[in-house]
Design a protein around this motif. Structure first.
Motif, PDB file in Angstrom:
ATOM      1  N   GLY A   9       0.853  -1.190   0.000  1.00  0.00           N
ATOM      2  CA  GLY A   9       0.000   0.000   0.000  1.00  0.00           C
ATOM      3  C   GLY A   9       0.882   1.230   0.000  1.00  0.00           C
ATOM      4  O   GLY A   9       2.014   1.215  -0.509  1.00  0.00           O
ATOM      5  N   TYR A  10       0.402   2.314   0.605  1.00  0.00           N
ATOM      6  CA  TYR A  10       1.147   3.576   0.626  1.00  0.00           C
ATOM      7  C   TYR A  10       2.525   3.348   1.249  1.00  0.00           C
ATOM      8  O   TYR A  10       3.541   3.751   0.693  1.00  0.00           O
ATOM      9  CB  TYR A  10       0.370   4.637   1.420  1.00  0.00           C
ATOM     10  N   VAL A  11       2.562   2.701   2.402  1.00  0.00           N
ATOM     11  CA  VAL A  11       3.836   2.535   3.105  1.00  0.00           C
ATOM     12  C   VAL A  11       4.717   1.488   2.428  1.00  0.00           C
ATOM     13  O   VAL A  11       5.913   1.692   2.210  1.00  0.00           O
ATOM     14  CB  VAL A  11       3.575   2.173   4.585  1.00  0.00           C
ATOM     15  N   ASP A  30       2.108  -8.763  -1.840  1.00  0.00           N
ATOM     16  CA  ASP A  30       0.759  -8.394  -1.405  1.00  0.00           C
ATOM     17  C   ASP A  30      -0.161  -9.564  -1.721  1.00  0.00           C
ATOM     18  O   ASP A  30       0.044 -10.276  -2.715  1.00  0.00           O
ATOM     19  CB  ASP A  30       0.278  -7.130  -2.142  1.00  0.00           C
ATOM     20  N   ASN A  31      -1.155  -9.778  -0.862  1.00  0.00           N
ATOM     21  CA  ASN A  31      -2.068 -10.901  -1.128  1.00  0.00           C
ATOM     22  C   ASN A  31      -3.206 -10.507  -2.087  1.00  0.00           C
ATOM     23  O   ASN A  31      -4.043 -11.328  -2.416  1.00  0.00           O
ATOM     24  CB  ASN A  31      -2.630 -11.504   0.171  1.00  0.00           C
ATOM     25  N   LYS A  35      -3.821  -6.492  -7.595  1.00  0.00           N
ATOM     26  CA  LYS A  35      -2.913  -5.357  -7.381  1.00  0.00           C
ATOM     27  C   LYS A  35      -1.505  -5.709  -7.862  1.00  0.00           C
ATOM     28  O   LYS A  35      -0.844  -4.918  -8.536  1.00  0.00           O
ATOM     29  CB  LYS A  35      -2.893  -5.013  -5.883  1.00  0.00           C
ATOM     30  N   VAL A  84       1.408  -4.143   6.389  1.00  0.00           N
ATOM     31  CA  VAL A  84      -0.023  -4.317   6.079  1.00  0.00           C
ATOM     32  C   VAL A  84      -0.850  -3.325   6.904  1.00  0.00           C
ATOM     33  O   VAL A  84      -0.339  -2.696   7.835  1.00  0.00           O
ATOM     34  CB  VAL A  84      -0.492  -5.771   6.376  1.00  0.00           C
ATOM     35  N   THR A  86      -3.527  -1.726   9.561  1.00  0.00           N
ATOM     36  CA  THR A  86      -3.927  -2.002  10.948  1.00  0.00           C
ATOM     37  C   THR A  86      -5.161  -1.145  11.256  1.00  0.00           C
ATOM     38  O   THR A  86      -5.092  -0.215  12.068  1.00  0.00           O
ATOM     39  CB  THR A  86      -2.773  -1.661  11.924  1.00  0.00           C
ATOM     40  N   SER A 120       4.298  -1.387  10.036  1.00  0.00           N
ATOM     41  CA  SER A 120       2.931  -0.899  10.257  1.00  0.00           C
ATOM     42  C   SER A 120       2.867  -0.225  11.626  1.00  0.00           C
ATOM     43  O   SER A 120       3.670  -0.519  12.516  1.00  0.00           O
ATOM     44  CB  SER A 120       1.948  -2.066  10.287  1.00  0.00           C
ATOM     45  N   THR A 121       1.872   0.665  11.789  1.00  0.00           N
ATOM     46  CA  THR A 121       1.663   1.286  13.099  1.00  0.00           C
ATOM     47  C   THR A 121       0.875   0.313  13.975  1.00  0.00           C
ATOM     48  O   THR A 121      -0.241  -0.072  13.616  1.00  0.00           O
ATOM     49  CB  THR A 121       0.888   2.600  12.938  1.00  0.00           C
ATOM     50  N   GLU A 151       6.995   3.753  10.655  1.00  0.00           N
ATOM     51  CA  GLU A 151       7.177   4.643   9.506  1.00  0.00           C
ATOM     52  C   GLU A 151       6.518   5.991   9.783  1.00  0.00           C
ATOM     53  O   GLU A 151       5.405   6.043  10.286  1.00  0.00           O
ATOM     54  CB  GLU A 151       6.557   3.986   8.258  1.00  0.00           C
ATOM     55  N   GLU A 155       1.759  11.109   3.421  1.00  0.00           N
ATOM     56  CA  GLU A 155       1.281  10.990   2.052  1.00  0.00           C
ATOM     57  C   GLU A 155       1.402  12.362   1.390  1.00  0.00           C
ATOM     58  O   GLU A 155       1.171  13.382   2.022  1.00  0.00           O
ATOM     59  CB  GLU A 155      -0.163  10.500   2.036  1.00  0.00           C
ATOM     60  N   CYS A 260      -4.424   7.636   9.203  1.00  0.00           N
ATOM     61  CA  CYS A 260      -3.561   7.436  10.382  1.00  0.00           C
ATOM     62  C   CYS A 260      -4.093   8.073  11.670  1.00  0.00           C
ATOM     63  O   CYS A 260      -4.379   7.356  12.628  1.00  0.00           O
ATOM     64  CB  CYS A 260      -2.161   7.945  10.087  1.00  0.00           C
ATOM     65  N   LYS A 263      -7.424   6.647  13.381  1.00  0.00           N
ATOM     66  CA  LYS A 263      -7.311   5.256  13.849  1.00  0.00           C
ATOM     67  C   LYS A 263      -6.218   5.105  14.910  1.00  0.00           C
ATOM     68  O   LYS A 263      -6.366   4.339  15.859  1.00  0.00           O
ATOM     69  CB  LYS A 263      -7.091   4.310  12.662  1.00  0.00           C
ATOM     70  N   ARG A 327      -9.531   8.224   2.926  1.00  0.00           N
ATOM     71  CA  ARG A 327      -9.894   7.474   4.136  1.00  0.00           C
ATOM     72  C   ARG A 327     -10.069   8.449   5.314  1.00  0.00           C
ATOM     73  O   ARG A 327      -9.193   9.247   5.600  1.00  0.00           O
ATOM     74  CB  ARG A 327      -8.809   6.431   4.448  1.00  0.00           C
TER      75      ARG A 327
HETATM   76  P1  NAD Z   1      -2.759   0.247   2.758  1.00  0.00           P
HETATM   77  O1  NAD Z   1      -4.115  -0.201   3.081  1.00  0.00           O
HETATM   78  O2  NAD Z   1      -2.545   1.274   1.693  1.00  0.00           O
HETATM   79  O3  NAD Z   1      -1.884  -1.038   2.358  1.00  0.00           O
HETATM   80  C1  NAD Z   1      -1.888  -2.242   3.043  1.00  0.00           C
HETATM   81  C2  NAD Z   1      -1.623  -3.355   2.046  1.00  0.00           C
HETATM   82  O4  NAD Z   1      -1.469  -4.582   2.767  1.00  0.00           O
HETATM   83  C3  NAD Z   1      -2.757  -3.578   1.047  1.00  0.00           C
HETATM   84  O5  NAD Z   1      -2.261  -3.511  -0.275  1.00  0.00           O
HETATM   85  C4  NAD Z   1      -3.275  -4.975   1.383  1.00  0.00           C
HETATM   86  O6  NAD Z   1      -3.732  -5.688   0.240  1.00  0.00           O
HETATM   87  C5  NAD Z   1      -2.033  -5.618   1.980  1.00  0.00           C
HETATM   88  N1  NAD Z   1      -2.299  -6.803   2.823  1.00  0.00           N
HETATM   89  C6  NAD Z   1      -3.236  -6.978   3.771  1.00  0.00           C
HETATM   90  N2  NAD Z   1      -3.158  -8.213   4.307  1.00  0.00           N
HETATM   91  C7  NAD Z   1      -2.132  -8.826   3.688  1.00  0.00           C
HETATM   92  C8  NAD Z   1      -1.560 -10.115   3.796  1.00  0.00           C
HETATM   93  N3  NAD Z   1      -2.029 -11.008   4.662  1.00  0.00           N
HETATM   94  N4  NAD Z   1      -0.528 -10.422   2.996  1.00  0.00           N
HETATM   95  C9  NAD Z   1      -0.041  -9.529   2.116  1.00  0.00           C
HETATM   96  N5  NAD Z   1      -0.538  -8.286   1.952  1.00  0.00           N
HETATM   97  C10 NAD Z   1      -1.577  -7.919   2.738  1.00  0.00           C
HETATM   98  O7  NAD Z   1      -2.111   0.740   4.120  1.00  0.00           O
HETATM   99  P2  NAD Z   1      -0.968   1.853   4.344  1.00  0.00           P
HETATM  100  O8  NAD Z   1      -1.558   3.212   4.282  1.00  0.00           O
HETATM  101  O9  NAD Z   1       0.216   1.534   3.507  1.00  0.00           O
HETATM  102  O10 NAD Z   1      -0.626   1.575   5.882  1.00  0.00           O
HETATM  103  C11 NAD Z   1       0.041   0.416   6.308  1.00  0.00           C
HETATM  104  C12 NAD Z   1       0.470   0.584   7.751  1.00  0.00           C
HETATM  105  O11 NAD Z   1       1.405   1.667   7.857  1.00  0.00           O
HETATM  106  C13 NAD Z   1      -0.672   0.944   8.713  1.00  0.00           C
HETATM  107  O12 NAD Z   1      -0.412   0.367   9.952  1.00  0.00           O
HETATM  108  C14 NAD Z   1      -0.569   2.450   8.810  1.00  0.00           C
HETATM  109  O13 NAD Z   1      -1.095   2.948  10.018  1.00  0.00           O
HETATM  110  C15 NAD Z   1       0.922   2.658   8.750  1.00  0.00           C
HETATM  111  N6  NAD Z   1       1.337   3.971   8.252  1.00  0.00           N
HETATM  112  C16 NAD Z   1       0.661   4.549   7.227  1.00  0.00           C
HETATM  113  C17 NAD Z   1       1.071   5.784   6.756  1.00  0.00           C
HETATM  114  C18 NAD Z   1       0.337   6.469   5.642  1.00  0.00           C
HETATM  115  O14 NAD Z   1       0.534   7.678   5.470  1.00  0.00           O
HETATM  116  N7  NAD Z   1      -0.497   5.779   4.873  1.00  0.00           N
HETATM  117  C19 NAD Z   1       2.176   6.433   7.337  1.00  0.00           C
HETATM  118  C20 NAD Z   1       2.859   5.793   8.359  1.00  0.00           C
HETATM  119  C21 NAD Z   1       2.430   4.554   8.820  1.00  0.00           C
END
Ligand code: NAD
Length: 435
Positions: A9-11, A30-31, A35, A84, A86, A120-121, A151, A155, A260, A263, A327
């Motif tokens: 995902g983003y991170v 990624d599962n 994607k 992934v 959270t 992940s957070t 992290e 964004e 973020c 949640k 989100r």
């Molecule tokens: P996201 O939803 O964009 O990406 C998560 C990815 O994980 C998805 O592509 C999903 O398909 C994949 N996934 C889920 N279960 C899986 C599995 N069992 N096997 C493989 N892949 C799997 O989330 P995000 O925004 O990247 O955030 C991820 C984590 O990082 C969260 O805990 C978030 O709080 C933290 N974080 C996010 C940001 C942000 O700005 N988005 C910044 C810092 C920390």
């Protein structure tokens, strides 16, 4: 180093592309098979400035790959980052099922020593659960380490944040894990905070909660400024010049949102409660944030009188500029409330429309700001994209049915708006009327 990032995902994608750029061999897993197939074809599922180019360069140099097989990723990498989602459960607790699932799949597929890193957070004490899960599911006696490396990227400027962080936080339990992670981050030349896993986990929740507290503080101030006719921008500026306070995150608006802050605050309040501490301060921060959206809706209603059948031009939907992420965007809640009251919404956002289309069927999406304003009863600003700051306001005034701008992000100068003949309502600043 050979690295895997589970969760693209983003991170996951930003960290993966940046680690590859630093010269490592990276597999992003990624599962979501669809994607992964799209990523392999060069289609990036999110909008993040510079990411598409960085991924493309590193794929060409064969430093970055994509897979839907965790088994494959675990087999080929010594360091495995978990990135992934959270998300929040209905009771506010962090849903750690994805984390548990990935920890288990890593354990089942580890051929030898692996360093498993939480990116992940997660709430404090998750590390010990990850460790316990791996111990439970690992087939034979294989050595491994668990570490925490939260992290902090934002964004919209994620690549710069990753490459030039204020600090890198590493929570470890062994010298080996410390050495691997400090070597991995060495090329960034950034200060590295090495600590224990629990403290590292807490640093992330505490940082996000503190930033959200600053925003709610500014929003509470805005309420007072509104009542007495002071200017919250001036108050924040005066406060922010004090180095002990700092000017960042002191802007009043319609409240924080995104994937973020909401949640993470919920999760922090929830884990605190679980371990016996009532984090009242954070509960107040959340309440102020919720009230701010209602306060802004009240301003729209006060200006338009009856919402039903009014046409409202909305500029900005993403939770902040330079991202397509919607989100928990405060805009979504505000648009939803206006639609429920019978308003006709004409919306424009530079990046978020494809995502918003899935949420709202009944609103009209426009190709630019001017189209949204044509024959609308007012203009509402919900996200402070730079292009909205540079609009031809004389043209906007002609297009609107009446010259009314309700600005949730304080992007225009009230004196200038008055001079141009607008009625201009903003947050924590004196309203301007064209009468
Ligand atoms: P996201 O939803 O964009 O990406 C998560 C990815 O994980 C998805 O592509 C999903 O398909 C994949 N996934 C889920 N279960 C899986 C599995 N069992 N096997 C493989 N892949 C799997 O989330 P995000 O925004 O990247 O955030 C991820 C984590 O990082 C969260 O805990 C978030 O709080 C933290 N974080 C996010 C940001 C942000 O700005 N988005 C910044 C810092 C920390």
């Amino acid at each position: 180093m050979n690295i895997s990032i589970i969760g693209s995902g983003y991170v996951g994608l930003v960290s993966g592309a940046c680690f590859a750029e630093l010269g490592n061999k990276v597999i992003c897993a990624d599962n979501d098979v669809n994607k992964v197939e799209r990523l392999k074809k060069g289609i990036i599922p999110i909008y993040e400035p510079g990411l598409k180019e960085l991924i493309s360069i590193n794929v060409k140099k064969k430093r970055l790959n994509f897979t839907s097989s965790i088994k494959d990723a675990v087999a080929k990498s010594e360091v495995i980052f978990i990135a992934v989602g959270t998300p929040s459960l209905p009771n506010g607790e962090a849903d750690l099922t994805y984390i548990e699932n990935v920890a288990r799949r890593i354990a089942e597929n580890m051929p030898g020593y692996r360093l498993i890193v939480e990116k992940s957070t997660v709430p404090v004490q998750t590390g010990q659960w990850v460790k316990h899960t791996i111990e439970t599911y690992v087939g034979k006696k294989i050595k491994f380490d668990v570490a925490s490396n939260p992290e902090f990227l934002r964004e919209g400027q994620a690549i710069a944040d990753f490459m030039r962080p204020d600090r890198v936080v590493i929570g470890v339990e062994s010298e080996k894990a410390k050495e691997i992670l400090t070597n991995l981050y060495k090329p960034l030349n950034a200060p590295i905070v090495v600590t224990d896993i629990k403290s590292a986990e807490l640093i992330k929740h505490a940082s996000n909660s503190f930033l959200a507290t600053k925003i709610s503080f500014a929003n509470a101030l805005a309420r007072i400024c509104d009542k007495v006719g002071a200017d919250v921008g001036e108050v924040s500026r005066g406060m922010g010049m004090d180095k002990r306070i700092g000017k960042a995150f002191l802007r009043a608006g319609i409240g924080y949102g995104g994937s973020c802050f909401p949640k993470d605050l919920d999760a922090f309040v929830s884990i605190s409660e679980k371990i016996g501490y009532d984090f009242e301060l954070l509960k107040a921060v959340k309440n102020i944030n919720q009230q701010q959206k209602e306060f802004f809706l009240g301003k729209i209603k006060d200006s338009l009188w009856i919402i039903k059948d009014k046409t409202i031009a909305v500029l900005g939907i993403s939770f902040k500029p330079d991202t397509d992420d919607i989100r928990n965007a405060p805009s979504v809640e505000i648009i939803d409330a206006l639609v429920k009251e019978g308003a006709k919404i004409k919306a424009y956002d530079p990046q978020a429309i494809p995502k918003v289309k899935k949420l709202f069927k009944q609103i009209e999406f426009c190709t630019d700001s001017y189209q949204a304003c044509r024959s609308s009863d007012c203009l509402v600003i919900l996200t402070e994209w730079d292009e909205f700051k540079e609009l031809d306001l004389a043209k906007i005034k002609k297009l609107l049915r009446r010259p009314l701008v309700i600005d949730g992000r304080n992007i225009y100068d009230p004196a200038q708006m008055k001079k141009m003949g607008f009625s201009y309502i903003s947050i924590g600043r004196k309203a301007v009327t064209n009468k």
